[in-house]
Design a protein around this motif. Structure first.
Motif: not given
Length: 152
Positions: A82-101
């Motif tokens: 696995i060349p790269e592993t990223i873990f991120e957390v964001a806040s907002g409306p779930i689907t919109d935030t997941m897609v945009e961020k």
């Protein structure tokens, strides 16, 4: 050899299925020598944004999740396939935030999520993240199903 999945995004939600979803995502990323992006969205829909300091909230939740998932995250981060592993957390409306961020910037060719199993009443009002991803993504979507009970 040309791998089919080169960028795998996995949506986690803190549910009891999260570990199973992550392990599947890690196996798929490792097998395909794919980059792995693990994302969690803190749902702030319906909350007063002025009351919540979203950066502090996100940082706090991310820290707790990294601590709770340390073993699994280390498994991915230490996998030479696995060349790269990223873990991120964001806040907002779930689907919109997941897609945009997460999804749009990462450009995965596989999205993985778990079946959460809302009650039918709650599903009518808030929908399902997995259903949204299946319909909205232009790539393959794998929904990891619960393993309890009968299958037929």
């Amino acid at each position: 050899m040309s791998e089919y999945y080169t960028r795998v995004f996995v949506a986690i939600d803190g549910s009891a299925m999260q570990d199973e979803v992550l392990h599947k995502a890690i196996r798929i990323a490792s097998t395909n020598h794919a980059s792995l992006f693990i994302g969690h969205v803190v749902d702030t829909a319906g909350t007063d944004a002025t009351v919540i300091n979203s950066k502090e909230l996100v940082d706090s939740i991310k820290g707790r999740m990294e601590e709770n998932m340390k073993e699994i995250l280390d498994l991915a981060r230490n996998d030479e396939n696995i060349p790269e592993t990223i873990f991120e957390v964001a806040s907002g409306p779930i689907t919109d935030t997941m897609v945009e961020k997460f999804i749009k910037p990462f450009k995965p060719n596989l999205v993985i999520c778990g079946e959460r199993g809302f009650s039918s009443v709650k599903y009518m009002f808030v929908g399902s993240v997995s259903t949204y991803l299946i319909r909205a993504m232009n790539c393959d979507v794998l929904v990891v199903k619960k393993r309890e009970g009968q299958y037929f």
